[in-house]
Design a protein around this motif. Structure first.
Motif, PDB file in Angstrom:
ATOM      1  N   ALA A 408       0.830  -1.211   0.000  1.00 33.32           N
ATOM      2  CA  ALA A 408       0.000   0.000   0.000  1.00 33.32           C
ATOM      3  C   ALA A 408       0.861   1.257   0.000  1.00 33.32           C
ATOM      4  O   ALA A 408       0.571   2.254  -0.694  1.00 33.32           O
ATOM      5  N   VAL A 409       1.946   1.254   0.804  1.00 38.54           N
ATOM      6  CA  VAL A 409       2.847   2.412   0.851  1.00 38.54           C
ATOM      7  C   VAL A 409       3.542   2.617  -0.490  1.00 38.54           C
ATOM      8  O   VAL A 409       3.668   3.750  -1.003  1.00 38.54           O
ATOM      9  N   SER A 410       3.970   1.525  -1.074  1.00 33.93           N
ATOM     10  CA  SER A 410       4.676   1.621  -2.377  1.00 33.93           C
ATOM     11  C   SER A 410       3.770   2.182  -3.461  1.00 33.93           C
ATOM     12  O   SER A 410       4.198   2.979  -4.301  1.00 33.93           O
ATOM     13  N   ARG A 411       2.524   1.822  -3.442  1.00 35.72           N
ATOM     14  CA  ARG A 411       1.585   2.303  -4.457  1.00 35.72           C
ATOM     15  C   ARG A 411       1.208   3.769  -4.215  1.00 35.72           C
ATOM     16  O   ARG A 411       0.928   4.516  -5.161  1.00 35.72           O
ATOM     17  N   ALA A 412       1.179   4.155  -2.927  1.00 32.75           N
ATOM     18  CA  ALA A 412       0.764   5.533  -2.623  1.00 32.75           C
ATOM     19  C   ALA A 412       1.835   6.550  -3.001  1.00 32.75           C
ATOM     20  O   ALA A 412       1.524   7.671  -3.451  1.00 32.75           O
ATOM     21  N   SER A 453      -4.451   7.061  -0.104  1.00 35.22           N
ATOM     22  CA  SER A 453      -4.452   5.637  -0.515  1.00 35.22           C
ATOM     23  C   SER A 453      -5.667   4.901   0.028  1.00 35.22           C
ATOM     24  O   SER A 453      -6.066   3.861  -0.501  1.00 35.22           O
ATOM     25  N   GLY A 454      -6.263   5.436   1.085  1.00 36.02           N
ATOM     26  CA  GLY A 454      -7.430   4.776   1.690  1.00 36.02           C
ATOM     27  C   GLY A 454      -7.085   3.562   2.537  1.00 36.02           C
ATOM     28  O   GLY A 454      -7.971   2.912   3.087  1.00 36.02           O
ATOM     29  N   PHE A 455      -5.826   3.244   2.673  1.00 33.62           N
ATOM     30  CA  PHE A 455      -5.409   2.060   3.445  1.00 33.62           C
ATOM     31  C   PHE A 455      -5.280   2.381   4.932  1.00 33.62           C
ATOM     32  O   PHE A 455      -5.391   1.499   5.777  1.00 33.62           O
ATOM     33  N   ASN A 480      -1.959   5.134  11.349  1.00 37.83           N
ATOM     34  CA  ASN A 480      -2.785   4.076  11.961  1.00 37.83           C
ATOM     35  C   ASN A 480      -3.622   3.389  10.900  1.00 37.83           C
ATOM     36  O   ASN A 480      -4.097   4.012   9.949  1.00 37.83           O
ATOM     37  N   PHE A 481      -3.802   2.093  11.087  1.00 41.53           N
ATOM     38  CA  PHE A 481      -4.777   1.389  10.265  1.00 41.53           C
ATOM     39  C   PHE A 481      -6.164   1.907  10.617  1.00 41.53           C
ATOM     40  O   PHE A 481      -6.390   2.471  11.683  1.00 41.53           O
ATOM     41  N   LYS A 482      -7.085   1.739   9.712  1.00 44.74           N
ATOM     42  CA  LYS A 482      -8.457   2.135   9.985  1.00 44.74           C
ATOM     43  C   LYS A 482      -8.973   1.381  11.217  1.00 44.74           C
ATOM     44  O   LYS A 482      -8.689   0.198  11.393  1.00 44.74           O
ATOM     45  N   ASP A 483      -9.759   2.101  12.070  1.00 42.36           N
ATOM     46  CA  ASP A 483     -10.336   1.537  13.307  1.00 42.36           C
ATOM     47  C   ASP A 483      -9.277   1.186  14.349  1.00 42.36           C
ATOM     48  O   ASP A 483      -9.556   0.456  15.303  1.00 42.36           O
ATOM     49  N   ALA A 484      -8.057   1.662  14.175  1.00 42.03           N
ATOM     50  CA  ALA A 484      -7.005   1.413  15.168  1.00 42.03           C
ATOM     51  C   ALA A 484      -6.880   2.603  16.099  1.00 42.03           C
ATOM     52  O   ALA A 484      -7.461   3.662  15.871  1.00 42.03           O
TER      53      ALA A 484
END
Length: 499
Positions: A408-412, A453-455, A480-484
């Protein structure tokens, strides 16, 4: 605590006694005593009191009635039930009595059996004579537990002592006498007393010499008739002399010549198998010593006891726990019930524990193998901790795997983005990146790129400041991840962004 037992016999103007000390496992002859009535004394109470002072206060008293006051008979009854014997013996004896049965006190002892028949030696004494005997003892402060017949006890003791020495079985003609009276007891080969007689007069004088032939003739004739009337053979019968007469060879010679039989001194028997320690020649005290055997710790002699009915002994004996037997039995029974109940509870709990252990072994066995059920929980927890640790190392227990996060980081971030990542940490909450960028604007651009990125959920730049290289900016970014949990709650105090 040892008990002191006193056995008493009255012989004319004399009181003779023997004392034994009894404990739970021993029986010792402590001494013998002889006191004579003083000239100014009307009865034997004074002599008896002096004897008690010398011998010591007893715990148990056994006394003997003068044998010439007692009617004796050997009875054969066609049953052996003790209750029926107590009911029948007085009436079976009545036909031999010179006075009504209601005027007498009856006592008996079982001396043998013949099939279903019971042999009992029954005796009766006038109640007035028995009461006089008890009153005499009471003057000296004595209350006898047993009032018995001395010649019968003597014959039983001599038979026991003779058989205990391993001698050839013999019938015994026991002659007990002094200057005032003579008693004869015939005991057959089986140890059963077959006849008992008591006569006025003796075979000896007060100085110990034998009486004349004319004075001895009635007594010797009665002894001879007792032997012949019961069919005993002379070569199978042993004559034993006891009492005061036993100490004088002339008396034994008189008997031996009259009966044409050898005569033995009953006082010289070996009694070490009965008493503890050494036992001297008991001589004239043989009857008293014989009565002591009624209180042996084990296998006591079964003495005739006239203290029955209205003359029942109601005193207390020091060291006698019989009044507490019922309470003791009830307490023991209650204790047994409590122990049984406790044992049942323990057994049930052990059975339940075995079942639980078996279930634990069935559950934990496939994972832990053979293990102690008591430690199964701790071993399972340890195993789970180890597996969690391994999963953490490979990210297997995280909501987002490290590989997905890096993708996800690489794509963002766009290609050739001017950011160098020095340290990347991924945990269950999110991502922490430490590195260098070419400017503060690049740091903000990287933050926006990750946000778009929405991740990730919340993204914070923990700090950003000029680095050691003036052309570079050091930063740290928490995503943070979502909901973390938000990054600010995970950071340590003081980790603030520096502009």
């Amino acid at each position: 605590m040892a008990q002191r037992i006193l056995a008493l016999e009255f012989a004319g103007d004399r009181v003779r006694a023997a004392v034994a000390e009894r404990s739970w496992n021993s029986f010792t002859l402590a001494g013998v005593y002889d006191k004579i009535r003083a000239d100014d004394e009307g009865d034997l109470a004074g002599a008896l009191s002096r004897l008690v002072v010398e011998a010591g206060q007893p715990d148990i008293v056994i006394s003997a009635l003068p044998a010439d006051l007692v009617v004796k008979r050997l009875l054969e009854l066609p049953f052996k039930d003790a209750r029926r014997l107590h009911q029948v013996v007085p009436f079976a004896l009545e036909e031999h009595l010179p006075f009504p049965v209601d005027d007498g006190a009856v006592a008996f002892t079982r001396v043998g059996r013949e099939g279903e028949h019971t042999l009992v030696m029954a005796a009766m004494v006038r109640k007035s004579d028995l009461q006089h005997h008890l009153d005499l003892l009471l003057k000296a402060g004595l209350d006898p537990k047993t009032v018995t017949l001395a010649p019968l006890a003597l014959a039983a003791m001599l038979t026991r002592a003779k058989n205990g020495n391993g001698a050839k079985p013999m019938a015994h003609l026991v002659v007990e006498g002094d200057e005032d009276s003579t008693s004869v007891v015939l005991v057959d080969l089986g140890g059963t007393p077959r006849a008992i007689r008591s006569m006025q007069g003796g075979l000896m004088m007060s100085d110990g010499s034998a009486v004349s032939q004319d004075a001895a003739a009635p007594i010797l004739n009665s002894v001879r008739q007792t032997l012949l009337a019961n069919g005993e053979e002379s070569d199978q019968t042993e004559v034993i002399v006891a009492g005061a007469a036993a100490a004088y060879p002339k008396v034994r010679g008189l008997l031996s010549d009259s009966l044409a039989m050898s005569v033995r001194d009953g006082g010289a028997f070996d009694y070490t198998g009965i008493f503890e320690g050494s036992v001297p020649n008991t001589g004239k005290y043989s009857s008293c010593v014989a009565m002591l055997l009624g209180e042996l710790p084990s296998k006591p002699l079964d003495l005739i006891n006239f203290r029955q009915g209205e003359f029942m002994f109601r005193g207390r004996v020091r060291g006698d726990l019989s009044p507490f037997y019922t309470s003791g039995i009830l307490a023991a029974a209650l204790l047994a019930v409590i122990i049984f109940h406790f044992a049942l509870g323990v057994s049930a709990n052990l059975h339940r524990l075995n079942q639980v252990n078996a279930e634990i072994a069935a559950v934990a066995g496939p994972v832990l193998g053979e293990t102690d059920p008591a430690n199964a929980r701790a071993q399972l927890q340890l195993g789970i901790a180890k597996m969690n640790k391994r999963l953490n190392l490979i990210g297997g227990n995280l909501t987002h795997s490290p590989l997905d996060t890096l993708v996800a980081v690489s794509r963002a971030l766009p290609p050739r983005f001017p950011v160098q990542m020095a340290d990347v940490q991924i945990d269950s909450q999110g991502l922490r990146v430490t590195g260098q960028a070419d400017s503060f604007a690049t740091v903000d651009q990287a933050k926006r790129a990750l946000d778009q990125s929405g991740f990730f959920g919340s993204i914070e730049v923990a700090h950003a400041k000029a680095g050691s290289d003036p052309s570079k900016v050091d930063f740290r970014m928490d995503a943070n991840f979502k909901d973390a949990t938000p990054a600010t709650e995970r950071d340590e105090p003081g980790n603030e962004r520096d502009e």
